[in-house]
Scaffold this active site. Structure first.
Site, short mmCIF file in Angstrom:
data_model
loop_
_atom_site.label_atom_id
_atom_site.label_comp_id
_atom_site.label_asym_id
_atom_site.label_seq_id
_atom_site.Cartn_x
_atom_site.Cartn_y
_atom_site.Cartn_z
N PRO A 2 0.82 -1.21 0.00
CG PRO A 2 -0.84 -1.59 1.58
CD PRO A 2 0.49 -2.11 1.11
CD GLU A 3 3.79 2.90 -3.85
OE1 GLU A 3 4.04 4.08 -4.16
OE2 GLU A 3 4.21 1.93 -4.52
CE LYS A 59 4.70 4.22 1.46
NZ LYS A 59 5.74 3.18 1.25
#
Length: 258
Positions: A2-3, A59
């Site tokens: 996940p970014e 993030k």
């Protein structure tokens, strides 16, 4: 992994699923995702409270309650999903938040590299975010250029360093550099004003598109759409893409366009 666009998508899930709803029960199915907090403390702090407007920094996802703040980091495989208490529990559902009106928020994570923290007040929030640079979506061009100009290493290393700029990961960095026509091995301190302006512009454009998609989309017109091809070619010029390692990460770039 996940970014920023993925975490912004999780923020929207939290907002639509849980904002304004009472946390009736916290069910910790795997304490391996709890960081600096016990199951009992998490339950005592959150049960009976309401989730308010969630926030994101890089993030990190901040689940506000008007009191303690639940802070989530998704590592490589984390997700936030909205369901119902009666839905089948999946193997990687680690923490379940049962809400009023028959909703359930689930923190799902296969590898458990990061997890959940609980910040009692703003000083704790600041401590947990203390090593984060400015958010990549919020930073202005002057600050962006300033944080890059003092870096001695490669521009890619700077872009993926969360203490320099929060939110960018490997896919986004490669995509942005390709669009800006800059080699990932270029030294940050050697970038001209024109380079920085171009890099900033393409970062903003790429992030806007990716946030809309909820991920870094593997479109045919994007470098991301070709990086895993058996024989990857540049979607701009048709030249063969090159694979190398920069800042310890697998890097894809075009020797003709960059």
């Amino acid at each position: 992994m996940p970014e920023l666009p993925d975490v912004e998508g999780f923020r929207r899930v939290l907002e639509s699923c849980a904002k304004g709803r009472v946390i009736q029960r916290v069910d910790v199915r795997d304490t391996g995702v709890l960081r600096e907090v016990s199951t009992r403390r998490l339950r005592d702090a959150l049960e009976g409270r309401r989730f308010t407007q969630p926030e994101r920094h890089g993030k990190w996802l901040l689940a506000r309650t008007g009191g303690p703040t639940l802070m989530l980091h998704f590592g490589m495989t984390g997700q936030l999903v909205c369901g119902r208490p009666g839905d089948e529990v999946e193997a990687h559902d680690r923490v379940l938040f049962t809400l009023a009106r028959d909703r359930q928020l689930r923190f799902r994570d296969q590898r458990k590299l990061q997890g959940l923290w609980l910040a009692d007040d703003e000083s704790e929030v600041a401590r947990l975010l203390g090593r984060q640079g400015p958010d990549a979506m919020a930073v202005d061009r002057a600050e962006f250029q300033a944080v890059l100009s003092v870096r001695r290493g490669s521009v890619k290393a700077a872009l993926i360093d969360q203490s320099v700029l929060a939110g960018l990961g490997n896919l986004l960095a490669d995509e942005i550099l390709w669009r800006a026509g800059l080699r990932p091995t270029s030294r940050s301190s050697d970038l001209t004003d024109a380079d920085c302006r171009r890099l900033y512009t393409h970062m903003r454009r790429t992030l806007r598109s990716a946030v809309t998609a909820g991920c870094v989309p593997p479109r045919d017109s994007w470098l991301t759409g070709h990086r895993d091809d058996p024989v990857p070619t540049c979607p701009r010029c048709g030249n063969s893409l090159r694979r190398s390692r920069v800042a310890g990460r697998g890097t894809v770039w075009c020797p003709r366009c960059q």
